[in-house]
Design a protein around this motif. Structure first.
Motif, PDB file in Angstrom:
ATOM      1  N   TRP A  30      -5.423   7.967  14.827  1.00 25.83           N
ATOM      2  CA  TRP A  30      -4.304   7.324  15.513  1.00 25.83           C
ATOM      3  C   TRP A  30      -2.963   7.859  14.984  1.00 25.83           C
ATOM      4  CZ3 TRP A  30      -6.913   6.107  19.303  1.00 25.83           C
ATOM      5  CH2 TRP A  30      -8.065   5.335  19.266  1.00 25.83           C
ATOM      6  N   ASP A  31      -2.871   8.089  13.674  1.00 25.22           N
ATOM      7  CA  ASP A  31      -1.639   8.668  13.108  1.00 25.22           C
ATOM      8  C   ASP A  31      -1.347  10.016  13.762  1.00 25.22           C
ATOM      9  OD1 ASP A  31      -1.166   6.556  11.349  1.00 25.22           O
ATOM     10  OD2 ASP A  31      -2.149   7.547   9.651  1.00 25.22           O
ATOM     11  N   GLN A  32      -2.366  10.847  13.892  1.00 26.28           N
ATOM     12  CA  GLN A  32      -2.193  12.163  14.528  1.00 26.28           C
ATOM     13  C   GLN A  32      -1.783  12.008  15.990  1.00 26.28           C
ATOM     14  OE1 GLN A  32      -2.233  15.184  13.185  1.00 26.28           O
ATOM     15  NE2 GLN A  32      -2.774  14.475  11.143  1.00 26.28           N
ATOM     16  N   GLN A  33      -2.393  11.054  16.673  1.00 26.81           N
ATOM     17  CA  GLN A  33      -2.074  10.845  18.086  1.00 26.81           C
ATOM     18  C   GLN A  33      -0.630  10.375  18.240  1.00 26.81           C
ATOM     19  OE1 GLN A  33      -5.028   8.598  20.151  1.00 26.81           O
ATOM     20  NE2 GLN A  33      -3.861   8.552  22.051  1.00 26.81           N
ATOM     21  N   ILE A  34      -0.176   9.503  17.366  1.00 31.93           N
ATOM     22  CA  ILE A  34       1.213   9.042  17.399  1.00 31.93           C
ATOM     23  C   ILE A  34       2.157  10.213  17.151  1.00 31.93           C
ATOM     24  CG2 ILE A  34       2.929   7.644  16.161  1.00 31.93           C
ATOM     25  CD1 ILE A  34       0.569   5.621  15.674  1.00 31.93           C
ATOM     26  N   GLU A  35       1.834  11.051  16.188  1.00 30.40           N
ATOM     27  CA  GLU A  35       2.688  12.192  15.856  1.00 30.40           C
ATOM     28  C   GLU A  35       2.807  13.159  17.031  1.00 30.40           C
ATOM     29  OE1 GLU A  35       5.093  14.910  13.879  1.00 30.40           O
ATOM     30  OE2 GLU A  35       4.776  12.784  13.606  1.00 30.40           O
ATOM     31  N   ARG A  36       1.730  13.347  17.785  1.00 28.89           N
ATOM     32  CA  ARG A  36       1.733  14.296  18.907  1.00 28.89           C
ATOM     33  C   ARG A  36       2.211  13.685  20.216  1.00 28.89           C
ATOM     34  NH1 ARG A  36      -3.576  15.280  16.919  1.00 28.89           N
ATOM     35  NH2 ARG A  36      -4.322  14.138  18.719  1.00 28.89           N
ATOM     36  N   ALA A  37       2.486  12.392  20.222  1.00 28.74           N
ATOM     37  CA  ALA A  37       2.788  11.674  21.460  1.00 28.74           C
ATOM     38  C   ALA A  37       4.086  12.121  22.111  1.00 28.74           C
ATOM     39  CB  ALA A  37       2.861  10.180  21.184  1.00 28.74           C
ATOM     40  N   THR A  38       4.095  12.035  23.407  1.00 23.75           N
ATOM     41  CA  THR A  38       5.307  12.249  24.175  1.00 23.75           C
ATOM     42  C   THR A  38       6.080  10.938  24.198  1.00 23.75           C
ATOM     43  OG1 THR A  38       4.103  13.785  25.597  1.00 23.75           O
ATOM     44  CG2 THR A  38       6.189  12.912  26.444  1.00 23.75           C
ATOM     45  N   PRO A  39       7.344  10.952  23.809  1.00 21.73           N
ATOM     46  CA  PRO A  39       8.118   9.702  23.842  1.00 21.73           C
ATOM     47  C   PRO A  39       8.116   9.084  25.235  1.00 21.73           C
ATOM     48  CG  PRO A  39       9.306  11.376  22.636  1.00 21.73           C
ATOM     49  CD  PRO A  39       8.123  12.059  23.267  1.00 21.73           C
ATOM     50  N   GLY A  40       7.912   7.787  25.275  1.00 28.05           N
ATOM     51  CA  GLY A  40       7.915   7.074  26.544  1.00 28.05           C
ATOM     52  C   GLY A  40       6.552   6.881  27.174  1.00 28.05           C
TER      53      GLY A  40
END
Length: 149
Positions: A30-40
C-alpha cells in the motif's frame, strides 16, 4: 486512488476487522501504491488501502515513526544498535533534517499520506540511504519526505 485522506463526505466510514488486517499484512504494498498514485484518484472508502491511509496518518503512527527516527539519530553518535547498521556519516550530515522531520511528525499540523508513505518506504529499505552509502542522498530523500508531508 487519492493521496489525500480528507473524507469526501462528512460521515465516518466503518472499516471492518478483516479489511484492517489485510491493510496491515500488505502495508509495504500500500505504501508503494500511495507513492505511485496519481493525485486526485479515488480510493474506495472501506478498502484495505483506505484503512492503511487512515492508520499511517494517525497520531500513534506519527509518534512511532518519530520514535524510530530518534534512536536512528542517536545511533549516528554511536548509541543504539540496529539489525541493519545505519550509515552513520549520512545520518550525521542529515541531523538537522531528521530533527525537523521529527518535530513535524510530533507537531499539531496534519500530515499528508504520501509523505508518510515515503518515510515508511525510506525507513524500511535496508539498501537505501539510511543504511548504505551509494548514489542516493539521505538529505535529498528526507527533503522529499518533508515536502510530501
Amino acid at each position: 486512488m487519492t493521496t489525500s485522506v480528507e473524507p469526501r463526505t462528512s460521515r465516518r466510514v466503518h472499516i471492518g476487522v478483516g479489511t484492517r488486517i489485510r491493510a496491515r499484512m500488505f502495508a509495504a504494498r500500500w505504501d508503494q501504491q500511495i507513492e505511485r498514485a496519481t493525485p486526485g484518484a479515488v480510493v474506495i472508502a472501506d478498502s484495505p488501502l483506505a484503512a492503511h491511509m487512515r492508520r499511517i496518518t494517525s497520531r500513534s503512527e506519527r509518534e512511532q515513526l518519530a520514535d524510530a527516527l530518534t534512536p536512528t539519530r542517536r545511533s549516528s553518535a554511536g548509541g543504539v544498535s540496529f539489525r541493519v547498521p545505519v550509515h552513520a556519516a549520512a545520518l550525521y550530515a542529515a541531523a538537522d533534517l531528521i530533527d525537523e522531520l521529527t518535530c513535524r511528525l510530533r507537531g499539531p499540523q496534519p500530515v499528508r499520506v504520501r509523505g508518510m508513505a515515503r518515510l515508511r518506504i525510506l525507513l524500511a529499505d535496508g539498501r537505501g540511504p539510511f543504511y548504505r552509502p551509494g548514489p542516493a542522498s539521505l538529505n535529498a530523500a528526507l527533503r522529499g519526505v518533508l515536502a510530501a508531508l
